[in-house]
Design a protein around this motif. Sequence first.
Motif, PDB file in Angstrom:
ATOM      1  N   SER A  23       0.835  -1.202   0.000  1.00 19.29           N
ATOM      2  CA  SER A  23       0.000   0.000   0.000  1.00 19.29           C
ATOM      3  C   SER A  23       0.868   1.250   0.000  1.00 19.29           C
ATOM      4  CB  SER A  23      -0.915  -0.004   1.222  1.00 19.29           C
ATOM      5  OG  SER A  23      -0.128  -0.030   2.405  1.00 19.29           O
ATOM      6  N   ARG A  48       1.915   5.052   1.422  1.00 26.71           N
ATOM      7  CA  ARG A  48       1.980   5.852   2.658  1.00 26.71           C
ATOM      8  C   ARG A  48       2.357   7.268   2.221  1.00 26.71           C
ATOM      9  NH1 ARG A  48       3.704   5.134   8.514  1.00 26.71           N
ATOM     10  NH2 ARG A  48       3.833   2.879   8.224  1.00 26.71           N
ATOM     11  N   ASN A  56       4.673   1.773   1.251  1.00 28.78           N
ATOM     12  CA  ASN A  56       4.917   1.299   2.602  1.00 28.78           C
ATOM     13  C   ASN A  56       5.787   0.042   2.579  1.00 28.78           C
ATOM     14  OD1 ASN A  56       4.642   1.552   5.375  1.00 28.78           O
ATOM     15  ND2 ASN A  56       2.910   0.126   5.440  1.00 28.78           N
TER      16      ASN A  56
END
Length: 339
Positions: A71, A73, A78
């Motif tokens: 994902s 960030r 991340n």
Amino acid sequence: MRWKHRPEGSNWGEFGPDDELGRLNLLTPDKVLQGVAEVREGRSFCLSLPLDYPGGNALNRLRHPPRRFTSGRGDKLNYNFELQRINPAFTDVVSDDAVLLYTQYSTQWDALSHVGALFDADGDGVAEPLYYNGWRAGEHIRGPAGHEDALEGVNAERLGIEKMAETAVSGRALLIDLQKHCGHERVLVDHARLQQIMLADGVVVEPGDMVCLYTGFADVVLGMGRQPDAKTLENSCAVLDGRDPALLQWISDSGLSVLIADNYAVEAYPARDGGSCCAALPLHEHCLFKLGIHLGELWYLTELAHYLRQSGRYRFLLSAPPLRLPGAVGSPVSPVALV
């Protein structure tokens, strides 16, 4: 009552009208203790293939290898993320990932909601799509309304794989070494041949035992290095003859709790010609639909099988719970054998 009539040769209702475990009911505390008694050396064996095997989709065009990702960030990913970006005092570096996973791509369990059949259970002259113990397609095992929402509304409210996980699936297991007797040739193993092999090796199946079949198929898969050749796979290693009524009756009579193999479907697929009135996967129908016997497929049994050969043993302790994923019709599994 969901049904007035049950399929011939089934055990519907024998573990209760709302049963969702089938033959797992025979995996009792006594069977766990019998399994524990087989642990003499403290050795353990991993019985799963790597999750990205067999590779490609030559075995099943509808199932694909896992796809891993991570994902975001903020404006970064991340993964190898330095927390100093958040606070200069932090020294941590973190990585998270996710996976898109076909639950029955590699080493797996079939839930009882995986395969059902058309059967007239209410006696109205019309066959309905049903699963083990009369649980109904569309009501208890819900699918999507159409292709456009294939990711929505899919849920086995009954017979989901989480029911299996809740039992912990642990107890005494045994291995039948088909590869030792059949080599790596494609051989249909019927009841007579299976009994010959078991007699030769002194294998006895008792009620509640978990039965594993070592054929060598997973060895062929691993040897292809994630580049499987469909023709080779179709012509490799022993498979059970699901069209043999004597074999199906033996499965019923033996009292085995689950049936496991290192090959694609435990039975031959496609099965021998059965005319115009039969299941494409007769052993799946018999086990999953009629008897509530979970099937394990594409397990890695090689190192365990070789150890058992050398030690003159065939029994061991097996622990093999699936993912506790509510509503799923199958699950990856990382089984462990202890001897």
